[in-house]
Design a protein around this motif. Structure first.
Motif, PDB file in Angstrom:
ATOM      1  N   PRO A  73     -13.735   3.275 -32.104  1.00  0.00           N
ATOM      2  CA  PRO A  73     -12.300   3.373 -32.098  1.00  0.00           C
ATOM      3  C   PRO A  73     -11.543   4.554 -32.288  1.00  0.00           C
ATOM      4  N   PRO A  74     -10.360   4.906 -32.492  1.00  0.00           N
ATOM      5  CA  PRO A  74      -9.539   5.844 -32.854  1.00  0.00           C
ATOM      6  C   PRO A  74      -9.859   6.285 -34.441  1.00  0.00           C
ATOM      7  N   ARG A  75      -9.803   7.529 -34.829  1.00  0.00           N
ATOM      8  CA  ARG A  75      -9.944   7.441 -36.301  1.00  0.00           C
ATOM      9  C   ARG A  75      -8.704   8.384 -36.839  1.00  0.00           C
ATOM     10  N   LYS A  76      -8.761   8.024 -38.379  1.00  0.00           N
ATOM     11  CA  LYS A  76      -7.711   8.730 -39.108  1.00  0.00           C
ATOM     12  C   LYS A  76      -8.332   9.799 -39.872  1.00  0.00           C
ATOM     13  N   TYR A  77      -7.930  10.984 -39.362  1.00  0.00           N
ATOM     14  CA  TYR A  77      -8.305  12.411 -40.083  1.00  0.00           C
ATOM     15  C   TYR A  77      -7.414  12.586 -41.124  1.00  0.00           C
ATOM     16  N   TYR A  78      -7.992  12.693 -42.386  1.00  0.00           N
ATOM     17  CA  TYR A  78      -7.327  13.100 -43.699  1.00  0.00           C
ATOM     18  C   TYR A  78      -7.290  14.460 -43.859  1.00  0.00           C
ATOM     19  N   ALA A  79      -6.203  15.145 -44.266  1.00  0.00           N
ATOM     20  CA  ALA A  79      -6.070  16.498 -44.602  1.00  0.00           C
ATOM     21  C   ALA A  79      -5.366  16.468 -45.819  1.00  0.00           C
ATOM     22  N   LEU A  80      -5.493  17.839 -46.677  1.00  0.00           N
ATOM     23  CA  LEU A  80      -4.558  17.839 -47.539  1.00  0.00           C
ATOM     24  C   LEU A  80      -3.184  18.200 -47.307  1.00  0.00           C
ATOM     25  N   THR A  81      -2.317  17.615 -48.349  1.00  0.00           N
ATOM     26  CA  THR A  81      -1.051  18.267 -48.102  1.00  0.00           C
ATOM     27  C   THR A  81      -0.624  19.589 -49.148  1.00  0.00           C
ATOM     28  N   GLU A  82       0.335  20.152 -49.214  1.00  0.00           N
ATOM     29  CA  GLU A  82       0.618  20.908 -50.054  1.00  0.00           C
ATOM     30  C   GLU A  82       0.476  20.543 -51.438  1.00  0.00           C
ATOM     31  N   ASP A  83       0.795  19.438 -51.788  1.00  0.00           N
ATOM     32  CA  ASP A  83       0.479  18.711 -53.065  1.00  0.00           C
ATOM     33  C   ASP A  83      -0.703  18.909 -53.295  1.00  0.00           C
ATOM     34  N   GLY A  84      -1.528  18.260 -52.267  1.00  0.00           N
ATOM     35  CA  GLY A  84      -2.943  18.056 -52.611  1.00  0.00           C
ATOM     36  C   GLY A  84      -3.671  19.308 -53.022  1.00  0.00           C
ATOM     37  N   GLU A  86      -2.593  21.859 -54.266  1.00  0.00           N
ATOM     38  CA  GLU A  86      -2.246  21.979 -55.697  1.00  0.00           C
ATOM     39  C   GLU A  86      -2.901  21.432 -56.577  1.00  0.00           C
ATOM     40  N   ALA A  87      -3.132  20.038 -56.593  1.00  0.00           N
ATOM     41  CA  ALA A  87      -3.820  19.135 -57.401  1.00  0.00           C
ATOM     42  C   ALA A  87      -5.247  19.620 -57.263  1.00  0.00           C
ATOM     43  N   LEU A  88      -5.901  19.890 -56.076  1.00  0.00           N
ATOM     44  CA  LEU A  88      -6.939  20.362 -56.096  1.00  0.00           C
ATOM     45  C   LEU A  88      -7.402  21.674 -57.070  1.00  0.00           C
ATOM     46  N   LYS A  89      -6.571  22.618 -56.844  1.00  0.00           N
ATOM     47  CA  LYS A  89      -6.421  23.845 -57.760  1.00  0.00           C
ATOM     48  C   LYS A  89      -6.661  23.372 -59.125  1.00  0.00           C
ATOM     49  N   GLN A  90      -5.823  22.614 -59.713  1.00  0.00           N
ATOM     50  CA  GLN A  90      -5.819  22.062 -61.011  1.00  0.00           C
ATOM     51  C   GLN A  90      -6.899  21.491 -61.442  1.00  0.00           C
ATOM     52  N   LEU A  91      -7.454  20.488 -60.432  1.00  0.00           N
ATOM     53  CA  LEU A  91      -8.815  19.794 -60.869  1.00  0.00           C
ATOM     54  C   LEU A  91      -9.795  20.509 -60.896  1.00  0.00           C
ATOM     55  N   ASN A  92     -10.110  21.611 -59.845  1.00  0.00           N
ATOM     56  CA  ASN A  92     -11.037  22.678 -60.052  1.00  0.00           C
ATOM     57  C   ASN A  92     -11.197  23.324 -61.255  1.00  0.00           C
ATOM     58  N   SER A  93     -10.055  23.741 -61.898  1.00  0.00           N
ATOM     59  CA  SER A  93      -9.942  24.564 -63.136  1.00  0.00           C
ATOM     60  C   SER A  93     -10.431  23.616 -64.339  1.00  0.00           C
ATOM     61  N   ILE A  94      -9.774  22.354 -64.209  1.00  0.00           N
ATOM     62  CA  ILE A  94     -10.295  21.357 -65.327  1.00  0.00           C
ATOM     63  C   ILE A  94     -11.630  21.066 -65.103  1.00  0.00           C
ATOM     64  N   TRP A  95     -12.424  20.928 -63.995  1.00  0.00           N
ATOM     65  CA  TRP A  95     -13.893  20.530 -63.767  1.00  0.00           C
ATOM     66  C   TRP A  95     -14.655  21.903 -64.402  1.00  0.00           C
ATOM     67  N   ASP A  96     -14.180  22.918 -64.112  1.00  0.00           N
ATOM     68  CA  ASP A  96     -15.023  24.245 -64.604  1.00  0.00           C
ATOM     69  C   ASP A  96     -14.897  23.994 -66.116  1.00  0.00           C
ATOM     70  N   SER A  97     -13.875  23.678 -66.759  1.00  0.00           N
ATOM     71  CA  SER A  97     -13.779  23.707 -68.185  1.00  0.00           C
ATOM     72  C   SER A  97     -14.678  22.661 -68.942  1.00  0.00           C
ATOM     73  N   LEU A  98     -14.428  21.623 -68.294  1.00  0.00           N
ATOM     74  CA  LEU A  98     -15.210  20.521 -68.663  1.00  0.00           C
ATOM     75  C   LEU A  98     -16.696  20.762 -68.307  1.00  0.00           C
TER      76      LEU A  98
END
Lengths: 106, 360
Positions: A73-84, A86-98
């Protein structure tokens, strides 16, 4: 302290982060995510992914488009929005520090 | 041997066994109902359907020609619980009959002291999320006792049934009316969601999936569609026996009403001239030929009053499922109407007859 609750909170946070990481690399669909998680030894009940993706879409982190598939069947392909992104950047840095903190404390 | 047909899932055809189809349909429908109630999550049900299609497609690619019940069970288990881990669960389940009742009981219990309060809390815990349904899968008549047993957490309704029979005998039949009221008022547990809340289990995709899979196991033995509880057969025999005893007077009354009509027809056709020796008989026949209308009404009412219970009893004896709500109500109304009409007309005719003879 409720250990089960803490564990599921950690897993939930991780799961969102990992999905953002995968969708950042390239647009991806649910089955891909499941397979990559399995390869990475991350145990996810398949079903839990759908409500999570749905919520991340509603929160404006992800967007999807339908693509026809030659395999089923057809598939839903998910991609990041701009907010996404931005969120990823923040999570990356918190992950590094954690990661650093935990590394020092261990 | 199983019936097999084709389904179309997103443009792809699959040959699916009948029981597998029914299970899949039940699963997808209950997921649909579940997620439709949750704002913003309606799409998840659709995602699940896509995933099912994908898994079926993969299976087909691997060379499986048909989809059987095991495949569907496997798929439901594989998808697992489609809920976010630790997702905030708003278990604002509709307050059940029991809970409302319990709220009223709460104050009384608190006043009465700690012992009663303990019992109250226990009962409240037990009834949380539980709803009263008639048990469609374990029933003798309407599933009321089965439902009561489930509501109170007993697995075997035999004691409820025996208890009901006992109090019915002691109360000279009053509890039959209670039973009939419960039969009419309580809904039958017809969906997997109903059956979960009948047992007081949480309704979420996980429990729904499990319930649906369990129900397929119940159907594995198609010749025993209902659980065979202790004494079920005996009790049924008892009920059927009692109903058969009830049948006799009804059939006699029915025969009488038919004979009555035959007699009336004979009178109308002028056979009255044969029997005119006795003046009493003569006057009665005269009355009947002139007041034919009301006597016909009585006969027809008597006919209806007899036929409806006979029909119902035969349906119960043959065990071909419960009647629909519509039919039950129509028959009940018709029966009450016929009874009232018959009694009123009968009374009027008797007073009429008395004054005809100059007794009044």
């Amino acid at each position: 302290m409720n250990i089960e609750n803490t564990k599921s909170q950690m897993r939930k946070g991780m799961l969102e982060y990992c999905i953002l990481l995968l969708a950042h690399k390239q647009p991806t669909y649910a089955n891909d995510i499941i397979k990559q998680f399995q390869d990475a030894d991350m145990i996810v009940v398949e079903g839990t992914l759908y409500p999570l993706l749905n919520r991340m879409k509603r929160d404006g982190l992800l967007q999807y488009e339908w693509k026809e598939s030659t395999q089923g069947p057809p598939r839903k392909y998910y991609a990041l929005t701009e907010d996404g992104e931005e969120a990823l950047k923040q999570l990356n840095s918190i992950w590094d520090s954690l990661n650093r903190t935990v590394g020092i404390l261990k | 041997m199983k019936k097999n047909f084709s389904i179309n899932l997103y443009g792809e055809l699959y040959d699916i066994d009948e029981d597998a189809y029914e299970t899949l349909d039940k699963y997808l429908k209950s997921m649909n109902r579940y997620f439709k109630k949750r704002k913003g999550e309606e799409e998840v049900a659709d995602d699940i359907e896509h995933r099912v299609a994908e898994l079926l497609w993969e299976r087909k690619e691997q060379g499986h020609k048909t989809v059987d019940i095991d495949a569907i069970r496997h798929i439901i288990q594989q998808i697992g619980n489609p809920e976010e881990i630790d997702g905030e669960r708003d278990n604002s389940a509709e307050s059940s009959l029991g809970e409302n009742f319990m709220d009223a009981a709460k104050e009384a219990a608190q006043k009465a002291g700690p012992a009663v309060n303990g019992v109250y809390n226990k009962a409240k815990e037990h009834l949380r999320g539980r709803r009263f349904y008639r048990n469609a899968t374990d029933k003798i008549l309407g599933g009321v006792c089965g439902g009561l047993a489930s509501y109170c957490g007993h697995s075997d309704p035999i004691w409820w049934r025996l208890g009901f029979v006992a109090v019915t005998c002691l109360s000279q039949g009053f509890f039959v009316i209670l039973y009939l009221i419960l039969w009419i008022v309580a809904p039958e547990a017809s969906t997997p969601e109903d059956r979960l809340s009948m047992q007081g289990k949480d309704i979420n995709p996980q429990t729904l999936g499990e319930q649906i899979i369990n129900e397929t196991h119940d159907n594995d033995a198609p010749f025993v569609p209902r659980p065979n509880h202790t004494g079920r057969g005996c009790l049924r025999m008892l009920v059927v026996g009692m109903l058969c005893i009830l049948l006799f007077p009804l059939i006699i009354l029915l025969t009488l009403s038919i004979l009555w009509m035959v007699g009336m027809s004979a009178l109308a056709l002028g056979f009255s001239t044969i029997l005119t020796s006795d003046p009493m008989v003569n006057s009665t026949i005269n009355f009947l030929t002139t007041n034919g209308g009301s006597t016909w009404v009585i006969a027809i009412c008597l006919l209806i009053v007899c036929i409806i219970p006979i029909y119902t009893i035969f349906r119960i004896i043959r065990d071909d499922g419960t009647m629909g709500m519509g039919l039950t109500f129509t028959l009940l109304l018709l029966w009450i109407a016929a009874l009232t009409c018959g009694i009123v007309t009968g009374f009027l005719t008797v007073t009429n007859f008395a004054s005809w003879n100059g007794w009044l």
